[in-house]
Every structure is written in structure tokens, then in C-alpha cells.
Design a protein around this motif. Structure first.
Motif, mmCIF file in Angstrom:
data_model
loop_
_atom_site.group_PDB
_atom_site.id
_atom_site.type_symbol
_atom_site.label_atom_id
_atom_site.label_comp_id
_atom_site.label_asym_id
_atom_site.label_seq_id
_atom_site.Cartn_x
_atom_site.Cartn_y
_atom_site.Cartn_z
ATOM 1 N N ASN A 35 37.791 46.826 40.068
ATOM 2 C CA ASN A 35 38.311 47.601 41.177
ATOM 3 C C ASN A 35 37.484 48.851 41.430
ATOM 4 O O ASN A 35 37.266 49.250 42.587
ATOM 5 C CB ASN A 35 39.767 47.988 40.901
ATOM 6 C CG ASN A 35 40.447 48.580 42.111
ATOM 7 O OD1 ASN A 35 40.412 49.789 42.327
ATOM 8 N ND2 ASN A 35 41.061 47.734 42.917
ATOM 9 N N ASP A 38 34.322 48.024 43.339
ATOM 10 C CA ASP A 38 34.673 47.800 44.739
ATOM 11 C C ASP A 38 34.792 49.130 45.481
ATOM 12 O O ASP A 38 34.253 49.301 46.577
ATOM 13 C CB ASP A 38 36.004 47.043 44.842
ATOM 14 C CG ASP A 38 35.856 45.567 44.525
ATOM 15 O OD1 ASP A 38 34.720 45.131 44.273
ATOM 16 O OD2 ASP A 38 36.872 44.851 44.525
ATOM 17 N N ASN A 56 41.778 50.581 49.304
ATOM 18 C CA ASN A 56 41.558 50.176 47.925
ATOM 19 C C ASN A 56 42.615 50.798 47.016
ATOM 20 O O ASN A 56 43.117 50.151 46.091
ATOM 21 C CB ASN A 56 40.154 50.588 47.481
ATOM 22 C CG ASN A 56 39.810 50.104 46.085
ATOM 23 O OD1 ASN A 56 40.196 50.721 45.104
ATOM 24 N ND2 ASN A 56 39.070 49.016 46.005
ATOM 25 N N TYR A 141 41.856 43.165 52.314
ATOM 26 C CA TYR A 141 41.463 43.216 50.905
ATOM 27 C C TYR A 141 42.494 42.509 50.022
ATOM 28 O O TYR A 141 42.149 41.738 49.124
ATOM 29 C CB TYR A 141 41.319 44.683 50.498
ATOM 30 C CG TYR A 141 40.761 44.914 49.113
ATOM 31 C CD1 TYR A 141 39.465 44.552 48.792
ATOM 32 C CD2 TYR A 141 41.540 45.528 48.127
ATOM 33 C CE1 TYR A 141 38.939 44.777 47.526
ATOM 34 C CE2 TYR A 141 41.031 45.756 46.858
ATOM 35 C CZ TYR A 141 39.729 45.386 46.564
ATOM 36 O OH TYR A 141 39.219 45.609 45.314
ATOM 37 N N ASN A 182 30.448 40.592 39.675
ATOM 38 C CA ASN A 182 31.091 41.343 40.754
ATOM 39 C C ASN A 182 30.201 42.495 41.235
ATOM 40 O O ASN A 182 30.048 42.717 42.444
ATOM 41 C CB ASN A 182 32.434 41.888 40.262
ATOM 42 C CG ASN A 182 33.119 42.760 41.299
ATOM 43 O OD1 ASN A 182 33.217 42.412 42.461
ATOM 44 N ND2 ASN A 182 33.615 43.912 40.856
ATOM 45 N N ASP A 186 28.911 42.689 45.045
ATOM 46 C CA ASP A 186 29.520 43.721 45.892
ATOM 47 C C ASP A 186 28.545 44.300 46.917
ATOM 48 O O ASP A 186 28.827 44.273 48.126
ATOM 49 C CB ASP A 186 30.109 44.841 45.024
ATOM 50 C CG ASP A 186 31.619 44.751 44.928
ATOM 51 O OD1 ASP A 186 32.243 44.118 45.797
ATOM 52 O OD2 ASP A 186 32.189 45.315 43.975
ATOM 53 N N ALA A 200 34.125 42.628 49.422
ATOM 54 C CA ALA A 200 34.392 43.268 48.129
ATOM 55 C C ALA A 200 35.386 42.442 47.315
ATOM 56 O O ALA A 200 35.239 42.258 46.103
ATOM 57 C CB ALA A 200 34.926 44.683 48.346
ATOM 58 N N THR A 204 34.890 40.184 43.723
ATOM 59 C CA THR A 204 35.778 40.383 42.580
ATOM 60 C C THR A 204 36.340 39.060 42.075
ATOM 61 O O THR A 204 36.341 38.781 40.871
ATOM 62 C CB THR A 204 36.931 41.327 42.957
ATOM 63 O OG1 THR A 204 36.399 42.627 43.250
ATOM 64 C CG2 THR A 204 37.939 41.443 41.828
#
Length: 472
Positions: A35, A38, A56, A141, A182, A186, A200, A204
Motif C-alpha cells: 500500500n 502505491d 488511497n 482503486y 508490485n 507500479d 496501482a 498490487t
């Protein structure tokens, strides 16, 4: 039968703590990086900026809900398996691993269905309706993150199980591999391909699939635990023992969800009447900033939890073997290490907050954004030493099999204080009250933790061959 992990009762305590805790710390930090990575790339994409940052922040606690359930199953199984192996109960340990596998798959399926069915309502509950742009980006997201929940939960639940089997390095490698994928994908998806929040999230999920695949690979080749087809049954008698042992890990994660829900809604309420952030162009800033502060907090707490969780197999095995003297020595090392981690974190947030916010795209934002970010870091995290010691103490109780005591103490910190002060203090101090809630909670908890630490030392000082009374 001679257990292959006898070195846990004969090896040097410091070396054992390092060999088990370091991979655990790296695994947790890497899990957190999903996270965080991201958000770093989102924040530095001019077409997303603080709106993407805020989105986010809205979705972040929802990933932690899934993580909380996964670690409750995984850490509980880890403790149970370690104590079972220490006591020579091999069949019991294999049944526990199989139950953990089945229950993690079932739980992740339920969470995914709920997330996809109630997307808008969930996003609104966590403050996503602060403005229209944030809400739309949150939906985009959240959809893709929800699709990856089964892979995420399975990988995270199996990670501590792999550690309990005596392979902390493989547990680390599996998590690191997914996070690195990831991090590589990204920037590709966000910048040249311009996939935004969707990109994003997909990056992940692909990383989480890799981690889950490596976990499956290991389960087919376990060392100390011998699995067969009969192992993979949902045995409720074992599940009832595993879940209480993992409850502290669950609460350490879910508390963040409860606190973020309270904090996000207080930010939305009191930000709307703040002289600066009531303006439409600035309305998402407090939520975006507090999200960044919580990301740094998550990094520090990942180290704190990793130190303690990494000790679970060592403590559990020694308690099962009647070596309370070694468990006591490890407790002392753990407390000193936790305090050191908290002190280093405190120095960073008090003297170098500008460097942290620069990583999260502060150069693209207003002066109001930077000023509030610096203020938030210095106030919200000023009791980090207490926070890390508290967390380590409660998880250590879990490793002793003291599930009820550990759970109750965590409930006081995470729910009574964490959520309570987040809802109460803004009534008197407005938006600043949100920032005061964290240090006040940690200080009050430290008073209780001091008593718990004293009682734990007293119990561990009793006759070496006397077994601790486990809650199960």
C-alpha cells in the motif's frame, strides 16, 4: 520422537531472536510496502496528487481488515503449532496447519463478496465522500484491491505458519518477491501507461498472487509438519484454539481500521469547519496527510510487531519444553529492542518530517499541505517509544499462550483508548484533537503495560519446570 527444532531450547537467545525476528520484520515491512508503494507513486503522479492520496487513505483500512483476519489465523496457528511441536504433538500441528489453510480461504471469499457487494457504502463509511474526485478514485482503486483479497489473505496467513515450520527465511522471501513485483509494476502502470488508481491496484494484486503461489509451493514441502489429505479439514475444535491465540495480532491490525474510520470521519466533520481546509480545493488535504502519517506509523509498528511475532515460535517452544528462564531472557531483549525502535522513530518524526513528506509528493502540493503534514507528524507520533513497547508486550503475552489477557489488554488500547480519544478530543480541540488522540492513547496504555510487564517477569521467575497456564 526427537523434534528437529531442539535448537530452540539450546541455541543462544540473541541469535535465535535475530534469526526469527529479522525475517518476520522484513516480511511485515514488505507487506506494508504494497500500500505504501502505491501511495508514493500515486502522490508523485501529477494527474492524481492529493486526491489519489486521499483515495488511497480511504481504501487502506479496508486492506487492513483482510490482513487482520489473515494474521489472526496465521499467528494463532503459528503459536499453536510451535507449542504442539515443543510438546511432541506432531499430529496436532499438522491438523492446525490444514485448518489454517481452509479457514483462510473461506474467510477471504466472504470478505471479497462483501466488499464487491457494498463498495459505495463502505467507501462512504471510511470518509471517501469528502469530495467527488476522491470518491471516484476510491471506487476505482477499491474494486481491483477487492479482487485480490483471496490471494493477499492466503499469503499473509501462511507466512507465520511457514515460520513455525522452521523456515523464517522462506517466509520472508515469499513476501519480498510479491512486494518487489508490485514496486516494479507500479511506476510502469501509473506513469507511461497512465492507468491511474486501477494500475496501482492491479500491480498490487499481481504481487499478492506471486506471494500466494510461493506459499502453496512451500506447503507441499514442509519440514517439521507433515501434511496429508486428511490434514486439510476445517476442524472447529482446533480453530477454537487457534483464533484466541491470534486475537492479539487481529486486534493490533483491526484497531488501525477502527481508528482510521473514526479519524477519517472526524477529519471530514471538523475539516469542513476549519478556516483553511473548509475550502473545496483543500478539503482532501487532512485526509491525505493523516494517511501518510499512518503509513509511517505502519512501518514502525511493522518492526515492533515483527520483533515480537518473530519470537513466538521460540517462546512457544521453550514454554512447551518447560524453559521459562529462556523465555524471561528473551522478554528482556524484546523490551529493550522495542524501546530502541520507538526512540529512533521519534527522532525521525520530530526532526526530519520534511524528508518523509517529500517522498509522498509534497513538491506537487500547497504550502498548507506541507505545514499540516509537519504538524501532524510531530504531534500524532510523539509517543512512539510507548507505542512500540506496548505492542511488543501484548504480543509476547500471546506467545506465552495468554490469549485472553493479551486480547483484553489490546482491546483497551486499540478500541477503548484508540477509538474513544479519536472521537472525544476533536470535540474540544477541533482538527488538532484528531492529532492528539494517538499520543494520549499510547501514554495511558503504557501505564497499564508497566503493570503487565512486572507481573510477567514475576511469573517467568517461578520454578523453571513449572508450565505456564495457557488460556487454551
Amino acid at each position: 520422537m526427537k523434534i528437529s527444532q531442539d535448537y530452540l531450547v539450546s541455541g543462544h537467545i540473541g541469535a535465535l531472536m535475530k534469526s526469527y525476528s529479522l525475517p518476520c520484520i522484513i516480511s511485515l515491512l514488505t507487506a506494508a510496502l504494497y500500500n505504501i508503494a502505491d501511495q508514493v507513486f500515486i502522490a508523485n503522479a501529477a494527474y492524481l496528487g492529493s486526491y489519489g492520496n486521499a483515495a488511497n487513505t480511504v481504501v487502506f483500512p479496508l486492506t487492513v481488515v483482510a490482513l487482520a483476519v489473515a494474521v489472526m489465523i496465521g499467528d494463532g496457528a503459528c503459536t499453536f503449532v510451535s507449542i504442539s511441536l515443543g510438546g511432541g504433538r506432531e499430529k496436532e500441528s499438522s491438523d492446525a496447519v490444514g485448518t489454517a489453510v481452509v479457514s483462510s480461504i473461506a474467510a477471504s471469499s466472504v470478505i471479497t463478496v462483501l466488499y464487491l457487494a457494498f463498495t459505495s457504502e463502505i467507501i462512504d463509511f471510511f470518509g471517501g465522500s469528502v469530495n467527488a474526485e476522491t470518491f471516484v478514485l476510491s471506487q476505482e482503486y477499491f474494486f481491483w484491491i477487492s479482487v485480490g483479497i483471496p490471494f493477499y489473505m492466503f499469503g499473509q496467513a501462511m507466512n507465520p505458519v511457514i515460520r513455525a515450520d522452521g523456515s523464517p527465511k522462506f517466509a520472508m522471501i515469499s513476501t519480498v518477491s510479491g512486494a518487489l513485483l508490485n514496486i516494479v509494476l507500479d511506476p510502469l502502470f501509473i506513469f507511461p501507461l497512465k492507468m491511474g488508481m486501477k494500475g496501482a491496484a492491479i500491480a498490487t494484486v499481481l504481487g499478492q498472487i506471486l506471494t500466494a503461489a510461493l506459499a502453496v509451493f512451500y506447503l507441499c514441502r514442509m519440514k517439521s509438519v507433515h501434511l496429508n489429505k486428511d490434514s486439510f479439514k476445517l476442524r472447529f475444535s482446533i480453530l477454537k484454539k487457534i483464533l484466541p491465540l491470534g486475537m492479539t495480532s487481529f486486534l493490533s491490525q483491526i484497531s488501525l481500521v477502527a481508528a482510521m474510520a473514526a479519524v477519517n470521519n472526524m477529519i471530514r466533520k471538523y475539516g469542513a469547519i476549519d478556516p483553511v481546509f473548509a475550502k473545496e480545493a483543500f478539503r482532501q488535504i487532512p485526509m491525505a496527510v493523516v494517511g501518510i502519517v499512518m503509513k509511517f506509523f505502519q512501518i514502525v509498528i511493522s518492526v515492533a510487531v515483527g520483533l515480537a511475532a518473530g519470537c513466538i515460535p521460540v517462546v512457544g517452544y521453550n514454554i512447551g519444553a518447560g524453559r521459562k528462564d529462556r523465555a524471561k531472557k528473551l522478554f528482556t531483549m524484546l523490551l529493550v529492542s522495542e524501546a530502541a525502535v520507538g526512540f529512533v522513530a521519534l527522532l525521525i518524526v520530530e526532526f526530519l518530517p520534511h524528508l518523509i513528506i517529500a517522498v509522498f509528493g509534497a513538491s506537487n502540493e500547497s504550502a498548507e499541505y506541507s505545514a499540516f503534514a509537519v504538524k501532524s507528524f510531530r504531534i500524532y507520533l510523539c509517543m512512539m517509544v510507548f507505542a512500540t513497547v506496548n505492542k511488543g508486550t501484548f504480543i509476547y503475552l500471546q506467545s506465552l499462550g495468554k490469549a485472553f489477557a493479551s486480547t483484553m489488554l489490546s482491546m483497551v488500547r486499540e478500541v477503548l483508548f484508540g477509538v474513544g480519544f479519536a472521537l472525544l478530543l476533536p470535540r474540544f480541540f477541533g482538527l488538532d484533537g484528531v492529532l492528539y488522540s494517538m499520543p494520549v492513547s499510547d501514554f495511558c496504555t503504557a501505564v497499564i503495560a508497566a503493570v503487565v510487564i512486572s507481573l510477567t517477569y514475576k511469573e517467568l521467575s517461578e520454578h523453571v519446570n513449572t508450565s505456564l497456564n495457557c488460556d487454551f
